[in-house]
Design a protein around this motif. Structure first.
Motif, PDB file in Angstrom:
ATOM      1  N   GLN A  49      -7.072  -1.890  26.452  1.00 21.48           N
ATOM      2  CA  GLN A  49      -5.960  -2.843  27.297  1.00 21.48           C
ATOM      3  C   GLN A  49      -6.095  -2.263  28.775  1.00 21.48           C
ATOM      4  O   GLN A  49      -6.338  -4.192  29.540  1.00 21.48           O
ATOM      5  N   GLU A  52      -9.256  -2.889  29.877  1.00 23.41           N
ATOM      6  CA  GLU A  52      -9.761  -4.243  29.863  1.00 23.41           C
ATOM      7  C   GLU A  52      -9.588  -4.985  31.335  1.00 23.41           C
ATOM      8  O   GLU A  52     -10.150  -6.015  31.500  1.00 23.41           O
ATOM      9  N   ILE A  53      -8.539  -5.129  31.673  1.00 22.03           N
ATOM     10  CA  ILE A  53      -7.452  -5.766  32.132  1.00 22.03           C
ATOM     11  C   ILE A  53      -8.128  -4.849  33.693  1.00 22.03           C
ATOM     12  O   ILE A  53      -7.813  -6.025  34.635  1.00 22.03           O
ATOM     13  N   ALA A  55     -10.973  -3.518  34.661  1.00 22.15           N
ATOM     14  CA  ALA A  55     -12.505  -4.463  34.626  1.00 22.15           C
ATOM     15  C   ALA A  55     -12.804  -5.637  35.036  1.00 22.15           C
ATOM     16  O   ALA A  55     -13.547  -6.441  35.693  1.00 22.15           O
ATOM     17  N   ASN A  56     -11.057  -6.342  34.354  1.00 24.99           N
ATOM     18  CA  ASN A  56     -11.326  -8.028  34.407  1.00 24.99           C
ATOM     19  C   ASN A  56     -11.187  -8.108  36.535  1.00 24.99           C
ATOM     20  O   ASN A  56     -11.728  -9.510  36.848  1.00 24.99           O
ATOM     21  N   GLN A  57     -10.389  -7.607  36.851  1.00 26.24           N
ATOM     22  CA  GLN A  57     -10.210  -7.382  38.597  1.00 26.24           C
ATOM     23  C   GLN A  57     -11.132  -6.969  38.977  1.00 26.24           C
ATOM     24  O   GLN A  57     -11.455  -7.567  40.323  1.00 26.24           O
ATOM     25  N   GLN A  62     -17.577  -8.766  36.307  1.00 30.41           N
ATOM     26  CA  GLN A  62     -17.141  -9.959  35.736  1.00 30.41           C
ATOM     27  C   GLN A  62     -18.088 -10.316  36.274  1.00 30.41           C
ATOM     28  O   GLN A  62     -19.799 -11.062  35.417  1.00 30.41           O
ATOM     29  N   GLU A  63     -19.701 -10.174  37.654  1.00 32.96           N
ATOM     30  CA  GLU A  63     -20.913 -11.646  37.911  1.00 32.96           C
ATOM     31  C   GLU A  63     -21.919  -9.850  37.067  1.00 32.96           C
ATOM     32  O   GLU A  63     -22.917 -10.859  37.018  1.00 32.96           O
ATOM     33  N   PRO A  65     -22.202  -8.087  33.611  1.00 32.90           N
ATOM     34  CA  PRO A  65     -21.144  -7.762  32.389  1.00 32.90           C
ATOM     35  C   PRO A  65     -22.094  -6.095  32.171  1.00 32.90           C
ATOM     36  O   PRO A  65     -21.990  -5.060  31.900  1.00 32.90           O
TER      37      PRO A  65
END
Length: 90
Positions: A49, A52-53, A55-57, A62-63, A65
């Motif tokens: 988790q 994942e947090i 990597a999302n930042q 995000q652009e 993957p």
């Protein structure tokens, strides 16, 4: 004079500490297997988790993957080649 590999020395030291600690932890694991299974599961889920947090930042992930997937594949290949290199006989 043959000097030992520093990684090998560290692994030997950690293995010795693990063997010593096993005398104290093994009875607890046998007495409370469900508790240790829960703690292990929670720890692994927290790591995933958290990654994942993180990597999302990162905007690049995000652009693109596929960049994250390619990085993971490269790290796995590096880990495999490092494993092979460390297990080659001298």
């Amino acid at each position: 004079m043959h000097e030992t590999d520093p990684v090998e020395r560290i692994e030997t030291m950690v293995r010795g500490l693990s063997n010593q600690a096993e005398r104290y932890t093994k009875p607890a694991r046998k007495r409370y297997p469900l508790l240790f299974a829960f703690l292990f599961t929670f720890s692994a889920a927290a790591i995933f988790q958290g990654f994942e947090i993180f990597a999302n930042q990162v905007p690049f992930f995000q652009e693109h993957p596929l960049g994250l997937m390619a990085g993971g594949i490269l790290l796995l290949l590096f880990t495999g080649s490092l494993y092979k290199a460390l297990h080659k006989p001298d």
